[in-house]
Design a protein around this motif. Structure first.
Motif, PDB file in Angstrom:
ATOM      1  N   THR A  90      45.276  21.621  49.553  1.00  0.00           N
ATOM      2  CA  THR A  90      46.076  22.178  50.904  1.00  0.00           C
ATOM      3  C   THR A  90      44.726  22.935  51.768  1.00  0.00           C
ATOM      4  OG1 THR A  90      47.920  22.660  49.499  1.00  0.00           O
ATOM      5  CG2 THR A  90      47.898  23.687  51.847  1.00  0.00           C
ATOM      6  N   LEU A  91      43.988  23.737  51.179  1.00  0.00           N
ATOM      7  CA  LEU A  91      43.033  24.485  52.094  1.00  0.00           C
ATOM      8  C   LEU A  91      41.667  23.929  52.299  1.00  0.00           C
ATOM      9  CD1 LEU A  91      43.999  28.170  51.367  1.00  0.00           C
ATOM     10  CD2 LEU A  91      44.849  26.585  52.932  1.00  0.00           C
ATOM     11  N   GLY A  92      41.408  22.665  51.377  1.00  0.00           N
ATOM     12  CA  GLY A  92      40.245  21.958  51.298  1.00  0.00           C
ATOM     13  C   GLY A  92      38.876  22.536  50.580  1.00  0.00           C
ATOM     14  N   ALA A  93      39.337  23.498  49.698  1.00  0.00           N
ATOM     15  CA  ALA A  93      38.141  24.246  48.983  1.00  0.00           C
ATOM     16  C   ALA A  93      37.664  23.236  48.089  1.00  0.00           C
ATOM     17  CB  ALA A  93      38.455  25.466  48.274  1.00  0.00           C
ATOM     18  N   SER A  94      36.472  23.452  47.569  1.00  0.00           N
ATOM     19  CA  SER A  94      35.763  22.840  46.659  1.00  0.00           C
ATOM     20  C   SER A  94      36.272  23.040  45.327  1.00  0.00           C
ATOM     21  CB  SER A  94      34.281  22.583  46.727  1.00  0.00           C
ATOM     22  OG  SER A  94      33.783  24.009  46.049  1.00  0.00           O
ATOM     23  N   PHE A  95      35.924  22.214  44.297  1.00  0.00           N
ATOM     24  CA  PHE A  95      36.192  22.502  43.077  1.00  0.00           C
ATOM     25  C   PHE A  95      35.622  23.834  42.534  1.00  0.00           C
ATOM     26  CE2 PHE A  95      35.940  21.779  38.048  1.00  0.00           C
ATOM     27  CZ  PHE A  95      37.455  21.832  38.016  1.00  0.00           C
ATOM     28  N   GLN A  96      34.585  24.025  42.754  1.00  0.00           N
ATOM     29  CA  GLN A  96      33.843  25.343  42.198  1.00  0.00           C
ATOM     30  C   GLN A  96      34.305  26.398  42.959  1.00  0.00           C
ATOM     31  OE1 GLN A  96      32.492  22.381  42.987  1.00  0.00           O
ATOM     32  NE2 GLN A  96      30.784  22.020  41.438  1.00  0.00           N
ATOM     33  N   GLN A  97      34.476  26.345  44.187  1.00  0.00           N
ATOM     34  CA  GLN A  97      35.226  27.543  45.143  1.00  0.00           C
ATOM     35  C   GLN A  97      36.616  27.683  44.611  1.00  0.00           C
ATOM     36  OE1 GLN A  97      34.752  25.826  48.992  1.00  0.00           O
ATOM     37  NE2 GLN A  97      33.133  26.801  49.590  1.00  0.00           N
ATOM     38  N   ALA A  98      37.272  26.927  44.288  1.00  0.00           N
ATOM     39  CA  ALA A  98      38.792  27.136  43.700  1.00  0.00           C
ATOM     40  C   ALA A  98      38.664  27.716  42.370  1.00  0.00           C
ATOM     41  CB  ALA A  98      39.612  25.762  43.818  1.00  0.00           C
ATOM     42  N   LEU A  99      37.749  27.330  41.717  1.00  0.00           N
ATOM     43  CA  LEU A  99      37.794  28.070  40.311  1.00  0.00           C
ATOM     44  C   LEU A  99      37.397  29.330  40.493  1.00  0.00           C
ATOM     45  CD1 LEU A  99      36.397  25.304  37.883  1.00  0.00           C
ATOM     46  CD2 LEU A  99      38.700  26.451  37.695  1.00  0.00           C
ATOM     47  N   LEU A 100      36.239  29.622  41.307  1.00  0.00           N
ATOM     48  CA  LEU A 100      35.716  30.995  41.329  1.00  0.00           C
ATOM     49  C   LEU A 100      36.715  31.860  41.844  1.00  0.00           C
ATOM     50  CD1 LEU A 100      33.414  32.984  41.314  1.00  0.00           C
ATOM     51  CD2 LEU A 100      32.626  32.255  43.724  1.00  0.00           C
ATOM     52  N   ALA A 101      37.822  31.412  42.892  1.00  0.00           N
ATOM     53  CA  ALA A 101      38.820  32.357  43.310  1.00  0.00           C
ATOM     54  C   ALA A 101      39.650  32.644  42.204  1.00  0.00           C
ATOM     55  CB  ALA A 101      39.599  31.759  44.467  1.00  0.00           C
ATOM     56  N   THR A 102      39.848  31.699  41.100  1.00  0.00           N
ATOM     57  CA  THR A 102      40.750  32.017  40.294  1.00  0.00           C
ATOM     58  C   THR A 102      40.502  32.823  39.199  1.00  0.00           C
ATOM     59  OG1 THR A 102      41.794  29.614  40.429  1.00  0.00           O
ATOM     60  CG2 THR A 102      42.210  30.671  38.450  1.00  0.00           C
ATOM     61  N   VAL A 103      39.049  32.805  38.791  1.00  0.00           N
ATOM     62  CA  VAL A 103      38.306  33.504  37.972  1.00  0.00           C
ATOM     63  C   VAL A 103      38.402  35.204  38.493  1.00  0.00           C
ATOM     64  CG1 VAL A 103      36.191  34.429  37.028  1.00  0.00           C
ATOM     65  CG2 VAL A 103      36.617  32.283  37.084  1.00  0.00           C
ATOM     66  N   VAL A 104      38.263  35.431  39.777  1.00  0.00           N
ATOM     67  CA  VAL A 104      38.573  36.753  40.375  1.00  0.00           C
ATOM     68  C   VAL A 104      40.068  37.042  40.202  1.00  0.00           C
ATOM     69  CG1 VAL A 104      38.396  38.248  42.556  1.00  0.00           C
ATOM     70  CG2 VAL A 104      36.406  36.586  42.057  1.00  0.00           C
ATOM     71  N   ALA A 105      40.983  36.361  40.704  1.00  0.00           N
ATOM     72  CA  ALA A 105      42.286  36.607  40.325  1.00  0.00           C
ATOM     73  C   ALA A 105      42.747  36.982  39.149  1.00  0.00           C
ATOM     74  CB  ALA A 105      43.225  35.471  41.002  1.00  0.00           C
ATOM     75  N   ASN A 106      42.215  35.973  37.886  1.00  0.00           N
ATOM     76  CA  ASN A 106      42.494  36.372  36.605  1.00  0.00           C
ATOM     77  C   ASN A 106      41.514  37.812  36.382  1.00  0.00           C
ATOM     78  OD1 ASN A 106      44.019  34.431  35.081  1.00  0.00           O
ATOM     79  ND2 ASN A 106      43.009  33.237  36.655  1.00  0.00           N
ATOM     80  N   ALA A 107      40.418  38.024  36.746  1.00  0.00           N
ATOM     81  CA  ALA A 107      39.960  39.305  36.549  1.00  0.00           C
ATOM     82  C   ALA A 107      40.895  40.740  36.756  1.00  0.00           C
ATOM     83  CB  ALA A 107      38.627  39.523  37.031  1.00  0.00           C
ATOM     84  N   GLY A 108      41.262  40.624  38.148  1.00  0.00           N
ATOM     85  CA  GLY A 108      42.312  41.429  38.585  1.00  0.00           C
ATOM     86  C   GLY A 108      43.332  41.776  37.769  1.00  0.00           C
ATOM     87  N   PHE A 109      44.132  40.559  37.118  1.00  0.00           N
ATOM     88  CA  PHE A 109      45.232  40.530  36.242  1.00  0.00           C
ATOM     89  C   PHE A 109      44.763  41.192  34.891  1.00  0.00           C
ATOM     90  CE2 PHE A 109      47.284  37.616  33.013  1.00  0.00           C
ATOM     91  CZ  PHE A 109      48.451  38.117  33.143  1.00  0.00           C
ATOM     92  N   ALA A 110      43.639  40.887  34.586  1.00  0.00           N
ATOM     93  CA  ALA A 110      43.472  41.328  33.223  1.00  0.00           C
ATOM     94  C   ALA A 110      42.944  42.741  33.225  1.00  0.00           C
ATOM     95  CB  ALA A 110      42.016  40.669  32.713  1.00  0.00           C
ATOM     96  N   LEU A 111      42.387  43.295  34.212  1.00  0.00           N
ATOM     97  CA  LEU A 111      41.922  44.485  34.346  1.00  0.00           C
ATOM     98  C   LEU A 111      43.274  45.612  34.593  1.00  0.00           C
ATOM     99  CD1 LEU A 111      38.637  44.354  36.580  1.00  0.00           C
ATOM    100  CD2 LEU A 111      38.887  45.215  33.999  1.00  0.00           C
ATOM    101  N   ALA A 112      44.190  45.158  35.025  1.00  0.00           N
ATOM    102  CA  ALA A 112      45.459  46.100  35.391  1.00  0.00           C
ATOM    103  C   ALA A 112      46.472  45.830  33.893  1.00  0.00           C
ATOM    104  CB  ALA A 112      46.236  45.354  36.726  1.00  0.00           C
ATOM    105  N   ILE A 113      46.262  44.927  33.265  1.00  0.00           N
ATOM    106  CA  ILE A 113      47.265  44.845  32.211  1.00  0.00           C
ATOM    107  C   ILE A 113      47.332  46.042  31.314  1.00  0.00           C
ATOM    108  CG2 ILE A 113      47.967  43.547  30.042  1.00  0.00           C
ATOM    109  CD1 ILE A 113      46.879  40.839  31.634  1.00  0.00           C
TER     110      ILE A 113
END
Length: 449
Positions: free
Chosen positions: A286-309
């Motif tokens: 949808t937003l035209g990100a590369s595979f690497q950019q998309a995965l990096l964003a997901t790693v950051v989101a999951n880091a926020g998830f993990a640190l809050a749990i």
């Protein structure tokens, strides 16, 4: 209002640690043995989501099919596995409530490992034609069955071994290992995308994460073979001669509690999969990100998830499950559109985008931390494995497993890039009243036998 099943039964201790007979090593073993299966399960589900575009090309792209159509079919297979989770929860939950948590969890992790490794060995559409998507779907169905049986047993083990006043923290480890599994999957996917060229990644590199389930599954099996049966289950089994104590509650009360549990989990399910698993494909398609950019964003989101749990689980032991989970739900409702707007803004800095996805993950963590303990407190021991497993799997089947399919299809039909935020806000708003109905002192009450 709370369901009848929540109010039924006496107030027994949380486990041997709660009545003075247990030892800390038994509780620690319960945490590790319960967590390891969750890690493998969500590692694989994350990997499947992260490699969705590659899997679509390998298994769902006959001559003349578009990439979007293939991605929709990939997410349909993804959703199908979730719809088999309730079947697994009912099947393995019934076994776990009858013969014990330990033997059932051993069976579940064995099935999960075999099904995950099988995906890494499957022939593609180019090799076997139309049989390829059917073989992949069969493996996903087996994974769905095993995953449905995993949650109820793992959470039962963790919370039934938890010392008094720490049930929220112990249950949060289930969600924490979910985050670790998703992070491990995202990290490995990002590593492979970095060290392999496109041809190797598309050709064979995507198989490696699935094959790694074999050594992980063997380690999990060894840990569960060393696990003791939970003190709550031993007490309930020993009380069979006293039907008033050991008999399960009426089926209608249990099903009301399951329905209420689904309502309390639906926001967690929808937001968790939207922001933590579906995000890579959304950013790419949808937003035209590369595979690497998309995965990096997901790693950051999951880091926020993990640190809050874990902090959220521990906080819920102090101020209650309701306060923490309502705060997380309100945060998702308020922030979903602004956070997605930052990702869509071409002028937004990398730091701002990283902060947006980190905040989204952390908000989901506020639900995932107290969630397992909240569910365990809704059911007595005689139906706990089945009840909380069904509530969780039904919520995930409807609101997680369908997230990628719903979001991708609606964006395809409407062209509206805000669909992920619409989905999250709508589901969280519907589920909020069920969370508000939680009793404020459930965290202080002992689990019921």
């Amino acid at each position: 209002m709370t369901a009848t099943a929540e109010a039924r039964g006496g107030e027994s201790g949380d486990g041997e640690a709660g009545n003075g007979k247990g030892t800390p090593p038994a509780s620690r073993r319960a945490l590790v043995a319960g967590s390891v299966g969750n890690f493998i399960e969500w590692y694989e589900f994350g990997v499947y989501g992260y490699f969705a575009t590659i899997i679509a090309a390998r298994f769902f792209t006959p001559e003349g099919a578009s990439d979007v159509e293939a991605l929709v079919k990939t997410y349909a297979s993804f959703a199908l596995a979730f719809f088999f989770r309730p079947v697994g929860a009912a099947l393995f939950g019934r076994i776990g409530d009858r013969i014990g948590r330990r033997p059932t969890l051993i069976l579940v992790v064995s099935l999960m490992t075999a099904a995950t490794a099988a995906i890494g060995l499957l022939p593609t559409y180019a090799t076997v034609g139309a049989a390829a998507p059917w073989l992949l779907t069969l493996a996903r169905v087996l994974q769905g069955l095993s995953a449905g049986g995993e949650f109820g047993g793992a959470v039962s083990v963790m919370t039934e071994f938890a010392p008094p006043g720490r049930r929220g923290l112990y249950g949060a480890w289930q969600s924490f290992t979910v985050a670790l599994g998703l992070l491990a999957g995202a990290g490995l996917a990002a590593l492979l995308a970095t060290v392999l060229d496109e041809a190797d990644l598309q050709g064979w590199g995507w198989r490696l994460p699935f094959l790694l389930a074999v050594p992980m599954g063997l380690a999990a099996l060894w840990l569960r073979l060393r696990l003791e049966e939970t003190p709550s289950f031993r007490r309930a089994s020993g009380a069979k001669a006293a039907p008033a104590v050991a008999s399960p509650p009426p089926a209608t009360a249990t099903w009301r509690a399951i329905g209420l549990g689904v309502g309390r989990l639906m926001g967690w399910s929808a937001a968790g999969y939207t922001f933590l698993v579906v995000m890579p494909s959304y950013l790419q398609s949808t937003l035209g990100a590369s595979f690497q950019q998309a995965l990096l964003a997901t790693v950051v989101a999951n880091a926020g998830f993990a640190l809050a749990i874990l902090p959220a689980g521990a906080l819920s032991d102090r101020i209650g499950r309701r306060a923490v989970m309502v705060a997380g739900t309100v945060a998702l409702i308020v922030l979903a559109f602004p956070l997605l707007g930052l990702l869509q803004d071409p002028d937004a800095s990398r730091a701002a985008r990283a902060a947006a996805v980190f905040a989204a993950g952390a908000a989901v963590g506020l639900l995932a931390g107290p969630g397992p303990a909240m569910l365990a407190e809704m059911f007595p021991t005689t139906v706990r494995y089945t009840g909380l497993g069904l509530a969780y799997s039904l919520s995930n089947a409807v609101f997680s497993g369908s997230a990628g399919l719903i979001i991708t299809e609606l964006i395809k039909r409407t062209g509206d890039a805000d669909i992920p935020a619409v989905y999250v806000v709508a589901v969280c708003a519907v589920g909020l009243p069920a969370l508000l109905a939680l009793r404020g002192d459930d965290h202080r009450r002992a689990l019921r036998d």
